[in-house]
Design a protein around this motif. Structure first.
Motif, PDB file in Angstrom:
ATOM      1  N   LYS A  25       0.829  -1.206   0.000  1.00 31.64           N
ATOM      2  CA  LYS A  25       0.000   0.000   0.000  1.00 31.64           C
ATOM      3  C   LYS A  25       0.866   1.260   0.000  1.00 31.64           C
ATOM      4  O   LYS A  25       0.560   2.235  -0.697  1.00 31.64           O
ATOM      5  CB  LYS A  25      -0.938  -0.013   1.204  1.00 31.64           C
ATOM      6  N   PRO A  84      -5.328   6.960   6.541  1.00 31.72           N
ATOM      7  CA  PRO A  84      -6.470   6.474   5.743  1.00 31.72           C
ATOM      8  C   PRO A  84      -6.230   6.491   4.241  1.00 31.72           C
ATOM      9  O   PRO A  84      -6.665   5.585   3.528  1.00 31.72           O
ATOM     10  CB  PRO A  84      -7.595   7.435   6.139  1.00 31.72           C
ATOM     11  N   GLU A  85      -5.521   7.511   3.749  1.00 32.84           N
ATOM     12  CA  GLU A  85      -5.297   7.603   2.304  1.00 32.84           C
ATOM     13  C   GLU A  85      -4.356   6.510   1.803  1.00 32.84           C
ATOM     14  O   GLU A  85      -4.316   6.211   0.604  1.00 32.84           O
ATOM     15  CB  GLU A  85      -4.752   8.985   1.924  1.00 32.84           C
ATOM     16  N   GLU A  87      -4.127   3.379   3.778  1.00 37.73           N
ATOM     17  CA  GLU A  87      -4.810   2.146   4.190  1.00 37.73           C
ATOM     18  C   GLU A  87      -5.824   1.688   3.153  1.00 37.73           C
ATOM     19  O   GLU A  87      -5.979   0.488   2.904  1.00 37.73           O
ATOM     20  CB  GLU A  87      -5.505   2.370   5.538  1.00 37.73           C
ATOM     21  N   HIS A  88      -6.515   2.618   2.531  1.00 38.91           N
ATOM     22  CA  HIS A  88      -7.609   2.245   1.635  1.00 38.91           C
ATOM     23  C   HIS A  88      -7.254   2.469   0.161  1.00 38.91           C
ATOM     24  O   HIS A  88      -8.110   2.839  -0.639  1.00 38.91           O
ATOM     25  CB  HIS A  88      -8.878   2.993   2.033  1.00 38.91           C
ATOM     26  N   THR A 106     -11.593  -7.531   4.842  1.00 38.61           N
ATOM     27  CA  THR A 106     -12.939  -6.967   4.733  1.00 38.61           C
ATOM     28  C   THR A 106     -13.484  -6.606   6.111  1.00 38.61           C
ATOM     29  O   THR A 106     -14.483  -5.904   6.225  1.00 38.61           O
ATOM     30  CB  THR A 106     -13.914  -7.930   4.035  1.00 38.61           C
ATOM     31  N   TRP A 129     -14.532  -3.321   7.337  1.00 40.51           N
ATOM     32  CA  TRP A 129     -13.351  -2.564   6.927  1.00 40.51           C
ATOM     33  C   TRP A 129     -13.404  -2.146   5.460  1.00 40.51           C
ATOM     34  O   TRP A 129     -13.176  -0.995   5.128  1.00 40.51           O
ATOM     35  CB  TRP A 129     -12.100  -3.386   7.203  1.00 40.51           C
ATOM     36  N   ALA A 130     -13.691  -3.093   4.581  1.00 41.25           N
ATOM     37  CA  ALA A 130     -13.723  -2.782   3.149  1.00 41.25           C
ATOM     38  C   ALA A 130     -14.423  -3.918   2.416  1.00 41.25           C
ATOM     39  O   ALA A 130     -14.545  -5.027   2.935  1.00 41.25           O
ATOM     40  CB  ALA A 130     -12.309  -2.613   2.599  1.00 41.25           C
ATOM     41  N   GLU A 134     -11.862  -3.136  -3.022  1.00 44.06           N
ATOM     42  CA  GLU A 134     -10.827  -2.176  -2.649  1.00 44.06           C
ATOM     43  C   GLU A 134      -9.425  -2.743  -2.877  1.00 44.06           C
ATOM     44  O   GLU A 134      -8.486  -1.994  -3.165  1.00 44.06           O
ATOM     45  CB  GLU A 134     -10.992  -1.775  -1.180  1.00 44.06           C
TER      46      GLU A 134
END
Length: 201
Positions: A25, A84-85, A87-88, A106, A129-130, A134
């Motif tokens: 990431k 966050p920018e 992590e996702h 997830t 989570w997602a 993603e």
């Protein structure tokens, strides 16, 4: 343009590397900014160094890092989190060229408090989570879920429906809580593509 050094502290001569999700990431984030990213390449003079360690027994390997290195991972710091920018963001799977599957969470956390487990301290109560979209690279037909207790997650049905709809071969990497099995989730498990099911707890 910055030169970014990523160090996977769990890669040793005796261990085939399992892809480090946080580093993938970070790689994706910095490449999106136009930076040059290197993994375990000590010959460069980086502007930024990140290191990640999943296993505590490899934590001592951080001693060789530059003092300004940013270090995270459950092997050294249970409280460290990605912004966050980062992590996702979609992971950069090219960081580990031999990897032919996508991976991610997830859900995070767990409803259990097993005395040997770091998850309650690291991630807290279970939470969505997602969705798989993603972190699922459409070039992959296989996906590894790192959820610590998927069947306890509020979004477990959505995750199962996504896996079934996309026909992905899934590895429930952390195992499934056998105490939570019931007719409904067993029906989903029968329909999902999994080479094997591992049950824990």
């Amino acid at each position: 343009m910055a030169k970014v050094s990523l160090v996977d502290l769990d890669v040793t001569s005796k261990r085939r590397p399992f892809p480090n999700l946080a580093l993938m990431k970070l790689s994706a984030y910095h490449k999106s900014k136009g930076d040059e990213v290197y993994l375990n390449f000590p010959l460069i003079q980086p502007d930024i160094t990140y290191a990640s360690c999943v296993f505590t027994w490899n934590g001592r390997r951080r001693d060789g890092l530059p003092p300004e290195a940013i270090i995270g991972g459950s092997g050294v710091d249970l409280k460290a989190e990605l912004p966050p920018e980062v992590e996702h963001i979609m992971p950069d799977y090219s960081l580990y060229p031999n990897v032919d599957f996508s991976m991610g969470f997830t859900s995070r956390g767990c409803i259990r408090k097993c005395p040997w487990c770091i998850v309650p301290e690291k991630e807290g109560q279970i939470k969505p989570w997602a969705r798989i979209y993603e972190f699922w690279d459409r070039r992959h037909t296989k996906i590894t879920l790192l959820d610590n207790n998927l069947l306890a997650a509020p979004n477990w049905r959505q995750t199962m429906e996504d896996l079934i709809a996309e026909g992905l071969k899934v590895d429930f990497n952390q195992g499934l809580d056998i105490r939570l099995l019931n007719e409904e989730n067993l029906d989903y498990l029968k329909r999902v593509k999994a080479s094997e099911l591992r049950f824990a707890f």
